[in-house]
Design a protein around this motif. Structure first.
Motif, PDB file in Angstrom:
ATOM      1  N   LEU A 300       0.848  -1.199   0.000  1.00  0.00           N
ATOM      2  CA  LEU A 300       0.000   0.000   0.000  1.00  0.00           C
ATOM      3  C   LEU A 300       0.880   1.246   0.000  1.00  0.00           C
ATOM      4  O   LEU A 300       1.938   1.289   0.644  1.00  0.00           O
ATOM      5  N   ALA A 314      -6.382   3.210  -0.032  1.00  0.00           N
ATOM      6  CA  ALA A 314      -6.641   1.761  -0.098  1.00  0.00           C
ATOM      7  C   ALA A 314      -7.377   1.300   1.167  1.00  0.00           C
ATOM      8  O   ALA A 314      -7.105   1.812   2.258  1.00  0.00           O
ATOM      9  N   ALA A 316      -7.214  -0.494   3.737  1.00  0.00           N
ATOM     10  CA  ALA A 316      -6.220  -1.296   4.466  1.00  0.00           C
ATOM     11  C   ALA A 316      -6.846  -2.144   5.566  1.00  0.00           C
ATOM     12  O   ALA A 316      -6.481  -3.306   5.747  1.00  0.00           O
TER      13      ALA A 316
END
Ligand code: NIG
Ligand code: FE
Length: 421
Positions: A300, A314, A316
């Motif tokens: 990421l 993103a 995560a």
């Protein structure tokens, strides 16, 4: 009788020694486990770790070599050297004008479509002498090292001709030999379709498959083959063809996937057994499931989301909770993320990806080691492993995301030697 190794360097009075001992790579809740030893010490013999333990016991655990150096850590935090698993450091021209155009409302893809972006960097790199490129790349590597990065993956991808890609990878190879930082080379000839192939993209793909990949693989110029799998760059089908050709030549695979749109890049990465799928801002639910089941690392890059400033990061948390192996990296490049600092990435991961300090540290050590094919070799401080060590100007590791915008690396030790004081 094996010769007993003697300590050449001892670091004492460490408030928190983050060894990262434990599962490697880490998934889910394991990412909170830092293998932490309080009031710790570490002994180094030459370029490797000899012992870790409590500060007051460390000298008694090992034989001291003559002239053994002792560092008093004065109650600071010590971690393994950080690993930056996704960088594009070989370029000359910077693109601050594009940054300003984005501030005025133009998108990254609009700038690229009008001939800027990666293709502008390609025109510049082709004309820039090797010595200039080497000098500029060295400056970036020095900055990485001073910020606590001791290993970096380094991509080509601003050459996009056989000659200019080889030139970039040779610069990486030479710098790996001369610079203290360890560099792991990646071929990114499929970063974009260069100007001269715009009307015959098939021919560029033929060149990649028929000439560039075989040459890079045969001459061992790169360990990994990467691609920008994105709408308007290389489609999933094109990516599959190119990456399968690289795999047949013995290269391991990486993908820039689902960065600007959701295209199925993560699913492709899992299907091909890629070592990593990177970016993943627009990863689908299916993509998360596919990665969770695989050994592919999700790298990421919150610095890219931050610098592109679209407020999209993103997912995560979803990925960590699903059991995906998550790493963090700078994506250091002149277009979408110009930073050499993994420290700012840790801050962005906390604020925008919802990652704890411990998760972020796992993501730039053990999990980043996995993303560059160095599991069990780097990203941990254990006897027998390479002595890449950072002393941090903090007493508690949770300061890492919290105290931002300044360099917190106090001393960086690469292969047992102090690189920067
Ligand atoms: O990772 N996405 C593709 N490559 C880089 C950007 C490269 C550039 O703009 O020069 C990235 O974001
Ligand atoms: Fe990138």
């Amino acid at each position: 009788m094996p010769i007993q190794k003697k300590a050449t360097l001892i670091i004492k009075n460490i408030s928190q020694l983050i060894t990262m001992d434990g599962p490697s790579p880490r998934r889910g809740r394991e990412m909170e486990n830092l293998g932490l030893i309080e009031n710790a010490g570490i002994a180094v013999a030459g370029d490797e770790v000899l012992a870790v333990g409590k500060s007051e016991e460390i000298s008694g655990k090992v034989d001291l070599a003559e002239g053994c150096q002792v560092i008093d850590a004065k109650n600071c935090v010590v971690t393994p050297g950080l690993i930056d698993s996704h960088t594009h450091p070989v370029f000359s021209m910077t693109r601050e004008k594009e940054f300003e155009m984005r501030l005025q409302g133009k998108s990254y893809m609009e700038i690229a479509a009008s001939g800027g972006g990666i293709r502008a960097s390609v025109r510049d790199l082709r004309e820039t002498p090797t010595a200039t490129l080497t000098e500029k790349t060295t400056t970036r590597l020095n900055r990485m090292l001073s910020y606590g990065t001791t290993t970096a993956e380094a991509k080509s991808g601003y050459g996009l001709s056989t000659e200019a890609e080889v030139k970039s990878l040779e610069i990486v190879r030479n710098l790996n030999e001369t610079h203290p930082l360890d560099l792991i080379p990646t071929f990114l000839g499929a970063h974009e379709v260069p100007d001269e192939f715009r009307n015959k993209r098939e021919k560029y793909i033929d060149l990649l498959i028929g000439e560039m990949i075989p040459k890079v693989a045969t001459e061992k110029l790169a360990e990994f083959c990467d691609i920008f799998c994105e709408e308007g760059v290389f489609s999933v089908e094109e990516s599959r063809r190119i990456l399968e050709a690289a795999k047949r030549k013995g290269m391991k695979l990486k993908l820039h996937a689902d960065e600007l749109t959701s295209s199925g890049g993560a699913e492709l990465a899992a299907e091909l057994g890629a070592i990593s799928a990177d970016h993943l801002v627009h990863i689908s639910e299916e993509g998360i499931k596919a990665l969770a089941k695989s050994g592919t690392v999700a790298v990421l890059l919150p610095g890219t989301s931050f610098s592109l400033n679209k407020g999209q990061y993103a997912p995560a948390r979803k990925m960590i909770e699903a059991g995906v192996i998550v790493a963090l990296s700078t994506d250091c490049n002149p277009g979408s993320s110009y930073t050499e600092s993994l420290q700012i990435i840790i801050t962005l991961a906390a604020l925008h990806l919802g990652m704890s300090a411990a998760e972020a540290i796992s993501a730039v050590t053990v999990n980043a080691a996995c993303a560059v094919g160095r599991t069990g070799l780097l990203g941990m401080l254990k006897p027998g492993l390479q002595a890449d060590i950072v002393l941090w100007n903090m007493n508690d590791y949770r300061e890492m995301p919290y105290h931002y915008g300044v360099n917190l690396a106090e001393k960086v030790i690469k292969r047992g030697k102090i690189a920067i004081i």
